[in-house]
Enzyme design. Sequence first.
Site, mmCIF file in Angstrom:
data_model
loop_
_atom_site.group_PDB
_atom_site.id
_atom_site.type_symbol
_atom_site.label_atom_id
_atom_site.label_comp_id
_atom_site.label_asym_id
_atom_site.label_seq_id
_atom_site.Cartn_x
_atom_site.Cartn_y
_atom_site.Cartn_z
ATOM 1 N N CYS A 88 0.729 -1.153 0.119
ATOM 2 C CA CYS A 88 -0.059 0.119 0.094
ATOM 3 C C CYS A 88 0.948 1.375 0.056
ATOM 4 C CB CYS A 88 -0.987 0.154 1.247
ATOM 5 S SG CYS A 88 -1.867 1.457 1.308
ATOM 6 N N CYS A 91 -0.469 4.205 2.476
ATOM 7 C CA CYS A 91 -0.420 4.006 3.877
ATOM 8 C C CYS A 91 -0.320 2.632 4.374
ATOM 9 C CB CYS A 91 -1.695 4.481 4.617
ATOM 10 S SG CYS A 91 -3.215 4.030 3.422
ATOM 11 N N SER A 92 -1.248 1.872 4.760
ATOM 12 C CA SER A 92 -0.981 0.439 5.105
ATOM 13 C C SER A 92 -2.240 -0.582 4.943
ATOM 14 C CB SER A 92 -0.862 0.373 6.741
ATOM 15 O OG SER A 92 -1.759 1.074 7.276
ATOM 16 N N CYS A 93 -3.233 -0.125 3.917
ATOM 17 C CA CYS A 93 -4.201 -0.902 3.667
ATOM 18 C C CYS A 93 -3.965 -2.506 3.270
ATOM 19 C CB CYS A 93 -4.761 -0.591 2.435
ATOM 20 S SG CYS A 93 -5.528 1.190 2.544
HETATM 21 FE FE FE Z 1 -3.388 2.012 2.848
#
Ligand code: FE
Length: 187
Positions: A88, A91-93
Site C-alpha cells: 500500500c 498508507c497500510s491498507c
Molecule cells: Fe493504505
Amino acid sequence: MRALETVLLAKGYVDPAALDLIVETYETKIGPRCGAQVVAKAWVDPAYRQRLLADGTAAVAELSFSGRQGEHLKVVENTGQVHNLVVCTLCSCYPWPVLGLPPVWYKSAPYRSRAVIDPRGVLADFGVTLPRDKTIRVWDSTAEMRYLVLPQRPAGTEGWSEERLAELVTRDSMIGTGLPHPAGAGA
Ligand code: FE
C-alpha cells in the site's frame, strides 16, 4: 493503533510487554491462519480456486472470514510466469480478515516506496530470488481494494490434506514477500 496504544500506555491501562505479545500474535499467528486456510482450500479444490479468483470477497466469506478492511478482496495467483507482490503505497491498507494485522515493515516508508520502484530488490531483501524471466506484478492496495496472493502449491504435496497444506502457507507468501515452506520443511 499507535496513538491509542500511546494513550493506553501513558495512562497505565496496558502493560507494554503484554501489548507487544498480543500484536505479535495477531500479526503472525491468528490473523494469517485464516488466509492459510483459504489458500490450502484453493490448492485442493479447483472449483473453489475459480470462485476465489473470480470474487475473492465472496469466496473468502464462504469460510466465514469477513469484516472490516476486507470488503473488496482481490486474489492474485502466482504461476510459473508471474509472481505477485502487494503493497500500500499511501498508507497500510491490508486484508485484515484473512491476514490479521499488517507487519511493521509493511507500513514502513522504504517498503512502500521500493516495492513499486524495485520489486526484485525488495524480494532479494526478503530472501526471495526468482528466475529472471519471471514477471513481478505489484498491486497497490487502497481503502476500496485489498489483495491476497495465492502462492504456488509446493512440489511434493500431492494427496496432502488441507490442514497439512495450510501449515506450509506463511503470512509473507500471501503478501508476496515470501514463498510457502517447501514440502520437506517438517510440516
Ligand atoms: Fe493504505
